[in-house]
Design a protein around this motif. Structure first.
Motif, PDB file in Angstrom:
ATOM      1  N   ALA A   1       0.816  -1.219   0.000  1.00 48.47           N
ATOM      2  CA  ALA A   1       0.000   0.000   0.000  1.00 48.47           C
ATOM      3  C   ALA A   1       0.844   1.261   0.000  1.00 48.47           C
ATOM      4  N   HIS A   2       2.088   1.136   0.404  1.00 52.21           N
ATOM      5  CA  HIS A   2       2.906   2.336   0.541  1.00 52.21           C
ATOM      6  C   HIS A   2       3.999   2.420  -0.520  1.00 52.21           C
ATOM      7  N   LYS A   3       3.732   1.790  -1.641  1.00 48.18           N
ATOM      8  CA  LYS A   3       4.712   1.868  -2.726  1.00 48.18           C
ATOM      9  C   LYS A   3       4.292   2.939  -3.735  1.00 48.18           C
ATOM     10  N   ILE A   4       5.276   3.726  -4.100  1.00 49.40           N
ATOM     11  CA  ILE A   4       5.035   4.830  -5.019  1.00 49.40           C
ATOM     12  C   ILE A   4       5.687   4.511  -6.353  1.00 49.40           C
ATOM     13  N   ASP A   5       4.939   4.679  -7.411  1.00 44.26           N
ATOM     14  CA  ASP A   5       5.491   4.449  -8.737  1.00 44.26           C
ATOM     15  C   ASP A   5       6.339   5.657  -9.141  1.00 44.26           C
ATOM     16  N   VAL A   6       7.644   5.442  -9.220  1.00 41.45           N
ATOM     17  CA  VAL A   6       8.539   6.542  -9.582  1.00 41.45           C
ATOM     18  C   VAL A   6       9.163   6.329 -10.961  1.00 41.45           C
ATOM     19  N   SER A   7       8.649   5.366 -11.695  1.00 39.20           N
ATOM     20  CA  SER A   7       9.270   5.057 -12.988  1.00 39.20           C
ATOM     21  C   SER A   7       9.159   6.242 -13.947  1.00 39.20           C
ATOM     22  N   GLY A   8       8.028   6.936 -13.935  1.00 37.48           N
ATOM     23  CA  GLY A   8       7.866   8.105 -14.798  1.00 37.48           C
ATOM     24  C   GLY A   8       8.808   9.225 -14.412  1.00 37.48           C
TER      25      GLY A   8
ATOM     26  N   GLU B   1      18.443  11.600   1.017  1.00 34.71           N
ATOM     27  CA  GLU B   1      18.994  10.342   0.523  1.00 34.71           C
ATOM     28  C   GLU B   1      19.050  10.350  -0.996  1.00 34.71           C
ATOM     29  N   GLN B   2      19.930   9.517  -1.491  1.00 34.84           N
ATOM     30  CA  GLN B   2      19.978   9.294  -2.925  1.00 34.84           C
ATOM     31  C   GLN B   2      19.934   7.799  -3.173  1.00 34.84           C
ATOM     32  N   VAL B   3      19.040   7.384  -4.026  1.00 32.95           N
ATOM     33  CA  VAL B   3      18.898   5.972  -4.343  1.00 32.95           C
ATOM     34  C   VAL B   3      19.149   5.784  -5.825  1.00 32.95           C
ATOM     35  N   GLU B   4      19.981   4.803  -6.119  1.00 33.87           N
ATOM     36  CA  GLU B   4      20.232   4.482  -7.517  1.00 33.87           C
ATOM     37  C   GLU B   4      18.972   3.901  -8.135  1.00 33.87           C
ATOM     38  N   ALA B   5      18.537   4.503  -9.204  1.00 34.43           N
ATOM     39  CA  ALA B   5      17.292   4.054  -9.825  1.00 34.43           C
ATOM     40  C   ALA B   5      17.524   3.279 -11.102  1.00 34.43           C
ATOM     41  N   GLY B   6      18.758   3.299 -11.582  1.00 33.31           N
ATOM     42  CA  GLY B   6      19.046   2.609 -12.830  1.00 33.31           C
ATOM     43  C   GLY B   6      19.012   1.098 -12.658  1.00 33.31           C
ATOM     44  N   ALA B   7      18.532   0.416 -13.660  1.00 32.09           N
ATOM     45  CA  ALA B   7      18.397  -1.035 -13.576  1.00 32.09           C
ATOM     46  C   ALA B   7      19.754  -1.713 -13.478  1.00 32.09           C
TER      47      ALA B   7
ATOM     48  N   ASP C   1      24.417  -1.409  -6.422  1.00 31.10           N
ATOM     49  CA  ASP C   1      25.023  -1.040  -5.145  1.00 31.10           C
ATOM     50  C   ASP C   1      24.177  -0.003  -4.426  1.00 31.10           C
ATOM     51  N   GLY C   2      24.576   0.293  -3.208  1.00 31.21           N
ATOM     52  CA  GLY C   2      23.875   1.322  -2.466  1.00 31.21           C
ATOM     53  C   GLY C   2      23.356   0.793  -1.155  1.00 31.21           C
ATOM     54  N   PRO C   3      23.139   1.688  -0.224  1.00 26.68           N
ATOM     55  CA  PRO C   3      22.757   1.274   1.124  1.00 26.68           C
ATOM     56  C   PRO C   3      21.414   0.575   1.186  1.00 26.68           C
ATOM     57  N   PHE C   4      20.552   0.800   0.210  1.00 29.94           N
ATOM     58  CA  PHE C   4      19.213   0.235   0.281  1.00 29.94           C
ATOM     59  C   PHE C   4      19.046  -0.987  -0.609  1.00 29.94           C
ATOM     60  N   GLU C   5      20.146  -1.430  -1.194  1.00 26.13           N
ATOM     61  CA  GLU C   5      20.038  -2.494  -2.188  1.00 26.13           C
ATOM     62  C   GLU C   5      19.437  -3.766  -1.596  1.00 26.13           C
ATOM     63  N   GLU C   6      19.885  -4.132  -0.408  1.00 27.62           N
ATOM     64  CA  GLU C   6      19.466  -5.405   0.164  1.00 27.62           C
ATOM     65  C   GLU C   6      17.981  -5.458   0.471  1.00 27.62           C
ATOM     66  N   SER C   7      17.438  -4.348   0.874  1.00 27.60           N
ATOM     67  CA  SER C   7      16.042  -4.371   1.297  1.00 27.60           C
ATOM     68  C   SER C   7      15.095  -3.984   0.175  1.00 27.60           C
ATOM     69  N   ASN C   8      15.660  -3.677  -0.978  1.00 31.64           N
ATOM     70  CA  ASN C   8      14.824  -3.376  -2.124  1.00 31.64           C
ATOM     71  C   ASN C   8      13.837  -2.244  -1.866  1.00 31.64           C
ATOM     72  N   VAL C   9      14.357  -1.144  -1.350  1.00 33.66           N
ATOM     73  CA  VAL C   9      13.526   0.033  -1.177  1.00 33.66           C
ATOM     74  C   VAL C   9      12.950   0.470  -2.523  1.00 33.66           C
ATOM     75  N   LEU C  10      13.773   0.310  -3.540  1.00 39.16           N
ATOM     76  CA  LEU C  10      13.349   0.689  -4.887  1.00 39.16           C
ATOM     77  C   LEU C  10      13.443  -0.537  -5.783  1.00 39.16           C
ATOM     78  N   THR C  11      12.291  -1.049  -6.176  1.00 36.48           N
ATOM     79  CA  THR C  11      12.287  -2.198  -7.088  1.00 36.48           C
ATOM     80  C   THR C  11      11.272  -1.956  -8.191  1.00 36.48           C
TER      81      THR C  11
END
Ligand SMILES: [Zn+2]
Ligand SMILES: [Zn+2]
Length: 156
Positions: free
Chosen positions: A4-11, A84-90, A94-104
């Protein structure tokens, strides 16, 4: 309810949008003895910069815990600044949030992001009040509520 708390950021990442503002309330699971009785108020401002997702904002959440000195209840509010900065490229893994898949798959998990930031900001040694007198090491009395008779004696 899990997503429920996922935001579509692909656009946003694709450059189709200038920015995105997220206001959400997310429940936070207990962490190492700290409980979060109310949902966190999350305010995020998202901007894409190339394949980097820049996240700025604030998180406010009340917490309760045990006082590190007297074991009484600590109730306070946390205010976490988000920058924060999250790598969004496919191709970037790497990155601090990679393991928990904050951005998938172009979706930012706001609840997961908030939880991680809150957990890393929890103060160590929470006290019920700044001048908590703690528990008497000799008789076990809580010195906040009662002066015990061994008060003042520090060694035997
Ligand atoms: Zn205390
Ligand atoms: Zn005592």
């Amino acid at each position: 309810m899990g997503s429920a708390h996922k935001i579509d950021v692909s656009g946003l990442v694709a450059g189709n949008r200038g920015g995105l503002v997220v206001d959400d309330r997310v429940p936070v699971a207990p962490f190492e003895g700290v409980l979060f009785p109310e949902a966190a108020a999350v305010h995020l401002e998202l901007q894409a910069s190339g394949e980097l997702l820049e996240i700025q904002g604030t998180i406010d959440v009340p917490l309760t815990s045990e006082c590190a000195r007297c074991l009484g209840t600590v109730a306070e509010s946390m205010h976490v600044k988000v920058d924060e900065q999250v790598e969004a490229g496919a191709s970037l893994q790497d990155g601090p949030f990679e393991e928990s898949n904050v951005l998938t798959a172009g979706r930012l998990d706001v609840a997961d992001l908030a939880a991680q930031l809150i957990y890393s900001a929890i103060p160590i040694g929470l006290l019920c009040k700044e001048d908590c007198k703690g528990i008497c090491p000799r008789c076990g009395e809580n010195r906040n509520s009662k002066e015990c008779e061994c008060n003042g004696e520090t060694s035997g």
